[in-house]
Design a protein around this motif. Structure first.
Motif, PDB file in Angstrom:
ATOM      1  N   LYS A   2      41.332 -22.303   6.808  1.00  0.00           N
ATOM      2  CA  LYS A   2      40.471 -23.014   5.859  1.00  0.00           C
ATOM      3  C   LYS A   2      39.038 -23.195   6.367  1.00  0.00           C
ATOM      4  CE  LYS A   2      44.126 -25.778   3.692  1.00  0.00           C
ATOM      5  NZ  LYS A   2      44.572 -27.157   3.350  1.00  0.00           N
ATOM      6  N   VAL A   3      38.747 -22.727   7.563  1.00  0.00           N
ATOM      7  CA  VAL A   3      37.428 -22.979   8.163  1.00  0.00           C
ATOM      8  C   VAL A   3      36.305 -22.442   7.293  1.00  0.00           C
ATOM      9  CG1 VAL A   3      35.912 -22.373  10.086  1.00  0.00           C
ATOM     10  CG2 VAL A   3      38.236 -23.129  10.533  1.00  0.00           C
ATOM     11  N   ASN A   4      36.410 -21.193   6.849  1.00  0.00           N
ATOM     12  CA  ASN A   4      35.335 -20.597   6.041  1.00  0.00           C
ATOM     13  C   ASN A   4      35.119 -21.365   4.739  1.00  0.00           C
ATOM     14  OD1 ASN A   4      34.809 -18.581   7.905  1.00  0.00           O
ATOM     15  ND2 ASN A   4      36.247 -17.126   6.974  1.00  0.00           N
TER      16      ASN A   4
ATOM     17  N   LEU B  31      22.665 -28.538   8.190  1.00  0.00           N
ATOM     18  CA  LEU B  31      22.875 -28.461   9.640  1.00  0.00           C
ATOM     19  C   LEU B  31      24.307 -27.972   9.874  1.00  0.00           C
ATOM     20  CD1 LEU B  31      21.284 -31.855  10.810  1.00  0.00           C
ATOM     21  CD2 LEU B  31      20.263 -29.580  10.968  1.00  0.00           C
ATOM     22  N   ILE B  32      24.446 -26.689  10.133  1.00  0.00           N
ATOM     23  CA  ILE B  32      25.765 -26.108  10.400  1.00  0.00           C
ATOM     24  C   ILE B  32      25.830 -25.796  11.891  1.00  0.00           C
ATOM     25  CG2 ILE B  32      27.412 -24.312   9.802  1.00  0.00           C
ATOM     26  CD1 ILE B  32      26.652 -26.147   7.487  1.00  0.00           C
ATOM     27  N   GLN B  33      26.602 -26.591  12.616  1.00  0.00           N
ATOM     28  CA  GLN B  33      26.658 -26.450  14.071  1.00  0.00           C
ATOM     29  C   GLN B  33      27.851 -25.616  14.530  1.00  0.00           C
ATOM     30  OE1 GLN B  33      26.394 -30.382  15.727  1.00  0.00           O
ATOM     31  NE2 GLN B  33      24.454 -30.834  14.716  1.00  0.00           N
ATOM     32  N   GLY B  34      28.564 -25.009  13.577  1.00  0.00           N
ATOM     33  CA  GLY B  34      29.638 -24.091  13.947  1.00  0.00           C
ATOM     34  C   GLY B  34      30.981 -24.773  14.076  1.00  0.00           C
ATOM     35  N   ALA B  35      31.947 -24.007  14.611  1.00  0.00           N
ATOM     36  CA  ALA B  35      33.326 -24.493  14.743  1.00  0.00           C
ATOM     37  C   ALA B  35      33.854 -24.178  16.136  1.00  0.00           C
ATOM     38  CB  ALA B  35      34.215 -23.846  13.688  1.00  0.00           C
TER      39      ALA B  35
END
Length: 210
Positions: A136-138, A151-155
C-alpha cells in the motif's frame, strides 16, 4: 609403696568421678568441627544466532508546509490539508493509531533587506504513517500528494511487532543451541562433565535494513 599410693588413689578418684558423672549427667559431650570444601569448574562460551526475513511494514513520512502573512492563516491551511490527508489515508485501510504527527513547527519569515522585518509565517506539519502491508506504500504516497502534501521524505522498511518477536525468538534459540554445542565440545576435550547453565546474558546487535 607409700609413694605410689598417692598417685594410685588420685587416678582411682578421677575414674570414680567420671563414672559417677556419666551415670548422673549422661555421656560427656565432644564437639568436632569439620570443614568441607567443594571445587566447581566453570567456563564461559558465547553463542550467536541470526534470523532474517523480508520486512513486512513500511514507515512513510509526508508533510505539509504552508505560508501566510498571518500565523493563524498559515496554521489553518496546514491543519486543513493535514486533516484531509489523514482522512483519505484511513480510507485505504490504515488505522488511525498508525498515523501520527511527529513534527509541528511555526516559523516567522524575515525580509532582511528591510531590517529583519517579519513578512509572514511558515507552518510545517510532518506525518509518520505505519503502512502494512507494504504493497500500500505507493497508494499512501499518491493519496498524500494529491491531498496537498508537499514534503515527501520517503519510506523506510521495518519489521512489524509480531515478525520482530518471531525473529528475536528464533535468533535467541539459535544462540543458545550454538553456545551449548561449544560448551559440550569444550567439556569433552577437557574431560569434564557438563552441568547446568548457571548464567545467561543477551546482547542484541540489530543489522540495519538497506
Amino acid at each position: 609403696m607409700k609413694d605410689l599410693k598417692t598417685p594410685f588413689f588420685t587416678i582411682l578418684f578421677i575414674f570414680l568421678f567420671l563414672f559417677l558423672y556419666t551415670k548422673l549427667s549422661g555421656p560427656i559431650p565432644f564437639f568436632i568441627n569439620s570443614l568441607q570444601t567443594t571445587k566447581t569448574n566453570m567456563f564461559q562460551v558465547v553463542g550467536e544466532g541470526k534470523a532474517t526475513a523480508v520486512p513486512d511494514t513500511a514507515m512513510v513520512s509526508v508533510g505539509v508546509t504552508s505560508k501566510a502573512q498571518a500565523v493563524e492563516d498559515a496554521q489553518a491551511k496546514t491543519n486543513r490539508l493535514a486533516s484531509k490527508i489523514i482522512e483519505d489515508i484511513k480510507k485505504l485501510g490504515i488505522e488511525e493509531k498508525n498515523i501520527k504527527t511527529v513534527n509541528y513547527s511555526v516559523n516567522p519569515d524575515y525580509d532582511y533587506s528591510r531590517g529583519q522585518t517579519i513578512t509572514g509565517y511558515t507552518v510545517n506539519q510532518t506525518l509518520e504513517i505505519k503502512v502494512k502491508p507494504i504493497e500500500k506504500v505507493n497508494r499512501v504516497i499518491d493519496t498524500a500528494t494529491l491531498d496537498g502534501a508537499n514534503l515527501i521524505q520517503g519510506a523506510s522498511f521495518v519489521f512489524g511487532d509480531e515478525l520482530q518477536k518471531k525473529l528475536e525468538d528464533e535468533a535467541r534459540k539459535q544462540a543458545v543451541d550454538n553456545a551449548r554445542a561449544k560448551a559440550e565440545s569444550l567439556a569433552n576435550a577437557a574431560g569434564i562433565r557438563l552441568g547446568k547453565i548457571i548464567d545467561v546474558s543477551e546482547s542484541n546487535q540489530a543489522v540495519p535494513i538497506l
